[in-house]
Enzyme design. Structure first.
Site, PDB file in Angstrom:
ATOM      1  N   ASP A  10       2.983  -0.318   4.616  1.00 11.77           N
ATOM      2  CA  ASP A  10       4.234   0.390   4.914  1.00 11.77           C
ATOM      3  C   ASP A  10       3.995   1.898   5.053  1.00 11.77           C
ATOM      4  O   ASP A  10       3.036   2.435   4.503  1.00 11.77           O
ATOM      5  CB  ASP A  10       5.245   0.114   3.795  1.00 11.77           C
ATOM      6  CG  ASP A  10       6.677   0.406   4.244  1.00 11.77           C
ATOM      7  OD1 ASP A  10       6.905   0.601   5.452  1.00 11.77           O
ATOM      8  OD2 ASP A  10       7.564   0.439   3.373  1.00 11.77           O
ATOM      9  N   HIS A  27       2.017   3.868  14.112  1.00  9.52           N
ATOM     10  CA  HIS A  27       1.502   2.488  14.136  1.00  9.52           C
ATOM     11  C   HIS A  27       0.061   2.462  14.654  1.00  9.52           C
ATOM     12  O   HIS A  27      -0.773   1.693  14.183  1.00  9.52           O
ATOM     13  CB  HIS A  27       2.389   1.597  14.996  1.00  9.52           C
ATOM     14  CG  HIS A  27       3.760   1.379  14.417  1.00  9.52           C
ATOM     15  ND1 HIS A  27       3.968   1.079  13.093  1.00  9.52           N
ATOM     16  CD2 HIS A  27       4.999   1.435  14.988  1.00  9.52           C
ATOM     17  CE1 HIS A  27       5.273   0.954  12.863  1.00  9.52           C
ATOM     18  NE2 HIS A  27       5.913   1.175  13.995  1.00  9.52           N
ATOM     19  N   THR A  56       9.342 -11.536  10.156  1.00  7.88           N
ATOM     20  CA  THR A  56      10.415 -12.213  10.907  1.00  7.88           C
ATOM     21  C   THR A  56      11.640 -11.291  11.033  1.00  7.88           C
ATOM     22  O   THR A  56      12.466 -11.493  11.895  1.00  7.88           O
ATOM     23  CB  THR A  56      10.821 -13.537  10.202  1.00  7.88           C
ATOM     24  OG1 THR A  56      11.015 -13.279   8.799  1.00  7.88           O
ATOM     25  CG2 THR A  56       9.758 -14.612  10.352  1.00  7.88           C
ATOM     26  N   LEU A 121     -15.866 -11.747   5.616  1.00  9.49           N
ATOM     27  CA  LEU A 121     -14.477 -11.414   5.245  1.00  9.49           C
ATOM     28  C   LEU A 121     -13.516 -12.156   6.177  1.00  9.49           C
ATOM     29  O   LEU A 121     -13.713 -12.161   7.393  1.00  9.49           O
ATOM     30  CB  LEU A 121     -14.235  -9.908   5.404  1.00  9.49           C
ATOM     31  CG  LEU A 121     -12.801  -9.456   5.102  1.00  9.49           C
ATOM     32  CD1 LEU A 121     -12.602  -9.244   3.602  1.00  9.49           C
ATOM     33  CD2 LEU A 121     -12.443  -8.163   5.829  1.00  9.49           C
TER      34      LEU A 121
HETATM   35  C1  FPP Z   1       5.482  -0.466   8.380  1.00  2.55           C
HETATM   36  O1  FPP Z   1       5.671   0.891   8.715  1.00  2.55           O
HETATM   37  C2  FPP Z   1       4.534  -1.069   9.265  1.00  2.55           C
HETATM   38  C3  FPP Z   1       4.835  -2.061  10.166  1.00  2.55           C
HETATM   39  C4  FPP Z   1       6.161  -2.647  10.341  1.00  2.55           C
HETATM   40  C5  FPP Z   1       3.822  -2.617  11.032  1.00  2.55           C
HETATM   41  C6  FPP Z   1       2.419  -2.667  10.514  1.00  2.55           C
HETATM   42  C7  FPP Z   1       1.559  -2.606  11.694  1.00  2.55           C
HETATM   43  C8  FPP Z   1       0.386  -1.937  11.786  1.00  2.55           C
HETATM   44  C9  FPP Z   1      -0.251  -1.275  10.625  1.00  2.55           C
HETATM   45  C10 FPP Z   1      -0.357  -1.789  13.044  1.00  2.55           C
HETATM   46  C11 FPP Z   1      -0.470  -2.967  13.957  1.00  2.55           C
HETATM   47  C12 FPP Z   1      -1.039  -4.187  13.379  1.00  2.55           C
HETATM   48  C13 FPP Z   1      -2.191  -4.767  13.779  1.00  2.55           C
HETATM   49  C14 FPP Z   1      -2.583  -6.096  13.211  1.00  2.55           C
HETATM   50  C15 FPP Z   1      -3.103  -4.160  14.747  1.00  2.55           C
HETATM   51  P1  FPP Z   1       7.149   1.376   9.006  1.00  2.55           P
HETATM   52  O2  FPP Z   1       7.290   1.522  10.478  1.00  2.55           O
HETATM   53  O3  FPP Z   1       8.151   0.486   8.366  1.00  2.55           O
HETATM   54  O4  FPP Z   1       7.113   2.782   8.296  1.00  2.55           O
HETATM   55  P2  FPP Z   1       8.354   3.574   7.697  1.00  2.55           P
HETATM   56  O5  FPP Z   1       8.848   2.767   6.523  1.00  2.55           O
HETATM   57  O6  FPP Z   1       7.742   4.865   7.279  1.00  2.55           O
HETATM   58  O7  FPP Z   1       9.333   3.708   8.808  1.00  2.55           O
END
Ligand code: FPP
Length: 226
Positions: A10, A27, A56, A121
């Site tokens: 997160d 991201h 989801t 891994l």
């Molecule tokens: C949460 O940050 C993160 C996500 C919803 C997506 C996680 C995805 C990645 C780390 C990159 C892509 C994945 C792969 C497998 C290549 P947020 O957007 O909720 O952050 P915030 O809470 O600060 O808004």
């Protein structure tokens, strides 16, 4: 060394905002961090990393962000294949994969097949994953069984989950400081130790992973006993 770490990655959005960057750039940085942590975990002797990449519930985000994340996951799977081969990483996915765009399914499928022989891994990516969805999918799979037993045990139930061959994570790490499970691995986290880091995911590096492992080692796990 523990075998299985699960991570709620997160804070990509907040990391980007604090730097005047777009959420997409957050991201993007988050996806680079996956490789950093996978490499560090493999070096430390961790066998399985389960990462929450798309829930989801994440479909509720603006379409542009959902599309960006889908493209990013597909790109990561294509572009990091050689790195996975070099580091002995096997890609695995869990979730309602059939509902993902064809582009994502194809890339992920290709990389899973290409890395199937690696064993250092397991990089298990939760994609279109929800803990409740997983339990409901398991119940529906049981209802489809032609010759159903009257009662099932916990061990029987476990066989219908998305990744029945994986042991439960000993440790759950959540970055970004929030104290929630957010519908992640509801069944598997029953006895996991929980470690929350205030660092946003793109800032969570090897040093932070070592701090989480040290904290884990200092706790005594009693599984309900004394
Ligand atoms: C949460 O940050 C993160 C996500 C919803 C997506 C996680 C995805 C990645 C780390 C990159 C892509 C994945 C792969 C497998 C290549 P947020 O957007 O909720 O952050 P915030 O809470 O600060 O808004």
């Amino acid at each position: 060394m523990l075998q299985h770490i699960a991570i709620i990655m997160d804070g990509n959005g907040r990391w980007a905002q604090a730097r005047g960057l777009s959420r997409s750039q957050g991201h993007e940085a988050g996806s680079r961090q996956i490789s950093v942590i996978a490499k560090a975990a493999a070096e430390l002797g961790v066998k399985i990393l389960t990462l929450y990449a798309f829930s989801t519930e994440n479909w509720k985000r603006p379409a542009a962000e959902v599309n960006f994340l889908m493209g990013l996951i597909s790109r990561y799977s294509d572009e990091r294949l050689s790195e996975m081969q070099e580091n002995g990483v096997r890609l695995r996915c869990m979730g309602r994969i059939d509902q993902l765009p064809a582009l994502v399914r194809r890339s992920v499928h290709k990389t899973m097949q290409a890395t199937a022989g690696n064993s250092r891994l397991i990089l298990n990516i939760a994609l279109n994953y929800g803990g409740r969805a997983e339990i409901v999918d398991a119940v529906n799979a049981i209802l489809q069984e032609p010759r159903r037993a009257g009662r099932i045990s916990e061990a029987d139930f476990q066989r219908y989950l998305y990744a029945p061959e994986l042991p439960d994570p000993e440790l759950l790490i959540r970055t970004g400081g929030e104290l929630r499970i957010s519908n992640f691995l509801l069944w598997q986290l029953s006895y996991s130790e929980i470690y929350v880091s205030d660092k946003c995911w793109p800032d969570f590096g090897k040093e932070e992973l070592l701090a989480a492992l040290a904290e884990y080692e200092s706790r005594s796990r009693r599984y309900g006993g004394l």
